[in-house]
Design an enzyme around this catalytic site. Structure first.
Site, PDB file in Angstrom:
ATOM      1  CE  LYS A 187      -1.973  -1.544   3.713  1.00 25.58           C
ATOM      2  NZ  LYS A 187      -2.848  -1.822   4.882  1.00 25.58           N
ATOM      3  CB  THR A 223      -7.730   8.276   6.519  1.00 27.21           C
ATOM      4  OG1 THR A 223      -6.677   8.767   7.376  1.00 27.21           O
ATOM      5  CG2 THR A 223      -7.979   9.275   5.401  1.00 27.21           C
ATOM      6  N   GLY A 225      -8.946   3.602  10.072  1.00 26.88           N
ATOM      7  CA  GLY A 225      -9.513   2.304   9.710  1.00 26.88           C
ATOM      8  C   GLY A 225      -9.294   1.880   8.277  1.00 26.88           C
ATOM      9  CB  THR A 226      -7.505   3.336   5.363  1.00 22.54           C
ATOM     10  OG1 THR A 226      -6.308   3.573   6.113  1.00 22.54           O
ATOM     11  CG2 THR A 226      -8.255   4.632   5.195  1.00 22.54           C
ATOM     12  CB  CYS A 228      -9.092  -2.542   9.700  1.00 24.75           C
ATOM     13  SG  CYS A 228      -7.925  -2.205  11.023  1.00 24.75           S
TER      14      CYS A 228
END
Length: 279
Positions: A187, A223, A225-226, A228
């Site tokens: 990522k 943002t 929790g992106t 998970c």
């Protein structure tokens, strides 16, 4: 319906996805984010809680691990009765818990797709994986992964590779693949100077082919929790029978919309909006 008509036929159960992760009391990440994502994508989410955090928009105020026996009992209760069609792992915290989860996944029969999100730090920089646990994730958990989804800090934590630009993401992917997962999704949201780019790029590789996924970069700061959410979305689409590249593409699009719709909550970083498609 009269009493003589007999029972209504039940609808078949949706695909079942198990998340093995920590709880986020603020509801933006962890188990809570995973279950919201799974519901939004049409699968039945189930959970094994590995740790409880006292957490809000400002960060993690405290964390308490569950005993390995409690994690084992939760996993077996779900797997032995309900069954699972995909598993996503998140916060594992300690070497003991990481080893317990690796053993449980290795014993699943039949094997199912496993998405490993090697959670090392929270959005606020709080440590969520003890140093001794990193080696267990490297040597026992990643070899079981269908897809591993590290961010750039986690790539460095696992392999020592430091990524400073998109060109180095291919090297990062090869380094993680050497640890044993079938696919790795690197990522790129944390690239140095990323705010200068109009797009956010992620790289999926199996060592033979590369797939780049690009989406607009939004100025929205909310943002939480992106990571998970993305890993859970990939697991949901794998449970629905999609191939890895398609599952990742669909997951990326879901997270794009969730980030765009992220909203303020509390005094710090708010969460992405898991229900953005229904708003």
């Amino acid at each position: 319906m009269s009493a003589t008509d007999g029972p209504l036929e039940s609808e078949p159960a949706p695909p079942r996805v198990l998340t093995v992760a920590g709880s986020d009391s603020g509801g933006g990440a962890g188990i809570q984010a995973d279950l919201k994502t799974m519901l939004a994508l049409g699968v039945h989410g189930m959970s094994v809680v590995t740790a409880v955090t006292a957490q809000n928009s400002l960060g993690v105020q405290g964390s308490w691990e569950l005993p390995p026996d409690a994690v084992r009992a939760q996993f077996r209760a779900v797997a032995d009765d309900i069954g699972v069609q995909a598993v996503k792992t998140g916060m594992l915290s300690s070497a003991a818990l990481a080893g317990t989860v690796a053993g449980l996944l290795a014993d699943l029969d039949p094997p199912v797709p496993v998405v490993v999100d090697p959670v090392g730090l929270s959005k606020h920089g709080d440590t969520l994986l003890h140093e001794q646990a990193v080696d267990v994730v490297r040597t026992r958990l990643l070899p079981l992964a269908t897809v591993a989804t590290p961010n750039l800090d986690e790539v460095t934590q696992l392999t020592g590779v430091v990524v400073t630009d998109e060109a180095a993401m291919s090297e990062a992917a090869r380094a993680v693949l050497a640890l044993g997962p079938r696919w790795v999704l690197v990522k790129g949201g944390h690239l140095p100077g990323a705010e200068r780019y109009a797009e956010c790029a992620d790289l999926l590789s199996d060592g033979r082919t590369e797939h780049w996924y690009r989406s607009p970069r939004y100025a929205n700061p909310h943002t939480h929790g992106t990571g998970c959410t993305l890993a859970s979305a990939v697991a949901a689409h794998l449970a629905l029978g999609r191939a890895v590249p398609e599952a990742v593409g669909l997951a990326k699009e879901y997270v794009r919309g969730a980030i765009e719709a992220g909203f303020p909550l509390g005094a710090g970083i708010g969460p992405v909006d898991h229900g953005w498609r229904t708003r």
